[in-house]
Design an enzyme around this catalytic site. Structure first.
Site, PDB file in Angstrom:
ATOM      1  N   HIS A 170       6.856  -7.489  -2.308  1.00 21.04           N
ATOM      2  CA  HIS A 170       6.709  -6.774  -1.029  1.00 21.04           C
ATOM      3  C   HIS A 170       7.697  -7.320   0.001  1.00 21.04           C
ATOM      4  CE1 HIS A 170       3.219  -4.654  -2.349  1.00 21.04           C
ATOM      5  NE2 HIS A 170       2.343  -5.629  -2.220  1.00 21.04           N
ATOM      6  N   LYS A 180       0.795  -1.239   0.000  1.00 19.12           N
ATOM      7  CA  LYS A 180       0.000   0.000   0.000  1.00 19.12           C
ATOM      8  C   LYS A 180       0.829   1.292   0.000  1.00 19.12           C
ATOM      9  CE  LYS A 180      -3.457  -0.920  -0.622  1.00 19.12           C
ATOM     10  NZ  LYS A 180      -3.858  -1.531  -1.939  1.00 19.12           N
ATOM     11  N   SER A 191      -4.232   3.098   4.532  1.00 18.23           N
ATOM     12  CA  SER A 191      -4.463   2.435   3.251  1.00 18.23           C
ATOM     13  C   SER A 191      -4.480   0.918   3.417  1.00 18.23           C
ATOM     14  CB  SER A 191      -3.376   2.854   2.252  1.00 18.23           C
ATOM     15  OG  SER A 191      -3.616   2.297   0.986  1.00 18.23           O
TER      16      SER A 191
HETATM   17  P1  A3P Z   1      -5.069   4.902  -0.683  1.00 19.95           P
HETATM   18  O1  A3P Z   1      -5.644   3.676  -0.057  1.00 19.95           O
HETATM   19  O2  A3P Z   1      -4.514   5.853   0.336  1.00 19.95           O
HETATM   20  O3  A3P Z   1      -5.985   5.580  -1.644  1.00 19.95           O
HETATM   21  P2  A3P Z   1      -0.436  -0.264  -3.647  1.00 19.95           P
HETATM   22  O4  A3P Z   1      -0.490  -0.107  -5.126  1.00 19.95           O
HETATM   23  O5  A3P Z   1       0.951  -0.365  -3.100  1.00 19.95           O
HETATM   24  O6  A3P Z   1      -1.351  -1.326  -3.166  1.00 19.95           O
HETATM   25  O7  A3P Z   1      -0.925   1.122  -3.028  1.00 19.95           O
HETATM   26  C1  A3P Z   1      -2.252   1.532  -3.162  1.00 19.95           C
HETATM   27  C2  A3P Z   1      -2.368   2.975  -2.706  1.00 19.95           C
HETATM   28  O8  A3P Z   1      -1.782   3.813  -3.723  1.00 19.95           O
HETATM   29  C3  A3P Z   1      -3.798   3.410  -2.544  1.00 19.95           C
HETATM   30  O9  A3P Z   1      -3.765   4.437  -1.554  1.00 19.95           O
HETATM   31  C4  A3P Z   1      -4.073   3.963  -3.939  1.00 19.95           C
HETATM   32  O10 A3P Z   1      -5.183   4.825  -4.022  1.00 19.95           O
HETATM   33  C5  A3P Z   1      -2.780   4.713  -4.191  1.00 19.95           C
HETATM   34  N1  A3P Z   1      -2.559   4.999  -5.605  1.00 19.95           N
HETATM   35  C6  A3P Z   1      -2.645   4.170  -6.662  1.00 19.95           C
HETATM   36  N2  A3P Z   1      -2.422   4.823  -7.815  1.00 19.95           N
HETATM   37  C7  A3P Z   1      -2.188   6.100  -7.470  1.00 19.95           C
HETATM   38  C8  A3P Z   1      -1.903   7.293  -8.236  1.00 19.95           C
HETATM   39  N3  A3P Z   1      -1.814   7.276  -9.572  1.00 19.95           N
HETATM   40  N4  A3P Z   1      -1.729   8.448  -7.548  1.00 19.95           N
HETATM   41  C9  A3P Z   1      -1.816   8.480  -6.217  1.00 19.95           C
HETATM   42  N5  A3P Z   1      -2.091   7.403  -5.444  1.00 19.95           N
HETATM   43  C10 A3P Z   1      -2.262   6.228  -6.074  1.00 19.95           C
END
Ligand code: A3P
Length: 296
Positions: free
Chosen positions: A109, A48, A139
């Site tokens: 991860h 996340k 998140s």
């Molecule tokens: P939130 O839950 O705070 O919205 P991962 O890809 O490591 O699982 O992380 C997911 C997090 O990255 C989520 O955070 C998601 O919304 C955010 N995320 C994904 N794409 C993004 C983007 N283009 N810009 C900003 N945040 C992004």
């Protein structure tokens, strides 16, 4: 039972002291002995921290902004996920990698010390994305609510405690971000901060382009910037995980592309939770020059 029950909220088992979901722990030998190739690229993150975002950026760069190619398949199909093992709704990483053409871009991860040694023998490049602990925790909490393969997070109050203890899949945030930070001294690691990407995505995408040894025009940079914005990715079925069945990722509980902001933790932490978190944070981060921003 129904096939999705195969994946239902796996128990956590320790691997070298780090809690992992059972299929990963059960298959650890296969992961540990994985044979990397010199042109493998790892995208490594604590869960996340912005994995999917960086994956989309890297794929857009590798395909020189050709969005038709970038939209060829959903994220979890485009990028083998190193440590994922069966049973899993996501293809087993080691199996897929055997069939993947080089250059391979691999998601992981794993904390630094659990990366298969072969990656370091071949001096592979790594892009590591780190996110401030409080937003990362929020998140992850929502993700654990909606991802039916991961242990249920409990209440937010309970989850804050689990997160600080590292009693979540892939272990503790502190251990992860500090381990990878120190590893920069020994390996080719681009360490990127989620907060920096939010503040100035173009600047950070430029760093990634340079690290990959590529050159792209300003127009293509602009195009990639647009394509990898939160809004564009939220609407992109190849980037928003809508290809995964509801029985695995229930986006009616919380969308995968949830908020994509810095400081959302302020809407979740009580004053007391924040003080407790800060006190623990200070202890755990003492002696490191690794600094995060909780707001921008
Ligand atoms: P939130 O839950 O705070 O919205 P991962 O890809 O490591 O699982 O992380 C997911 C997090 O990255 C989520 O955070 C998601 O919304 C955010 N995320 C994904 N794409 C993004 C983007 N283009 N810009 C900003 N945040 C992004």
């Amino acid at each position: 039972g129904a096939p999705q029950e195969l994946f239902y909220r796996f128990q956590l088992l320790p691997v070298h002291g780090i809690p992992f979901m059972k299929p990963i722990a059960d298959n650890w030998d296969r992961i540990e002995t994985f044979q990397a190739k010199p042109d493998d690229l790892l995208i490594a993150t604590y869960p996340k921290a912005g994995t999917t975002w960086m994956q989309e950026i890297v794929d857009s760069i590798m395909n020189a902004g050709d969005l038709k190619k970038v939209k060829r398949a959903p994220t979890h199909v485009r990028f083998p996920f190193l440590e994922i093992c069966n049973p899993s709704p996501v293809p087993c990483g080691v199996d897929v990698l055997e069939e993947t053409q080089s250059p391979r871009i691999i998601k992981t991860h794993l904390p630094y010390e659990l990366i298969p040694k072969s990656f370091w023998e071949h001096e592979c490049k790594v892009i590591y994305v780190a996110r401030n602990a409080k937003d990362n925790a929020v998140s992850y909490y929502y993700f654990d609510l909606m991802n039916k393969t991961q242990p249920h997070p409990g209440t937010w109050e309970e989850y804050v405690g689990k997160f600080l203890k590292g009693n979540v899949p892939w272990g503790g945030w502190f251990h992860h971000v500090i381990g990878w930070w120190k590893a920069r001294a020994k390996h080719q690691i681009l360490y990127v901060f989620y907060e920096d990407m939010k503040e100035d995505p173009k600047r950070e995408i430029r760093k990634v382009i340079r690290f990959l040894g590529k050159e792209l025009s300003e127009d293509l940079l602009e195009k990639i910037c647009q394509h990898t914005s939160f809004k564009a990715m939220k609407e992109n079925p190849m980037a928003n995980y809508s290809a995964m069945p509801d029985s695995v990722l229930d986006q009616s509980i919380s969308p995968f592309m949830r908020k994509g902001e810095v400081s959302d933790w302020k809407n979740h932490f009580t004053v007391q939770q924040n003080e407790m978190f800060d006190a623990e944070y200070q202890k755990r981060m003492e002696g490191t020059d690794l600094k995060f921003r909780c707001s921008i």
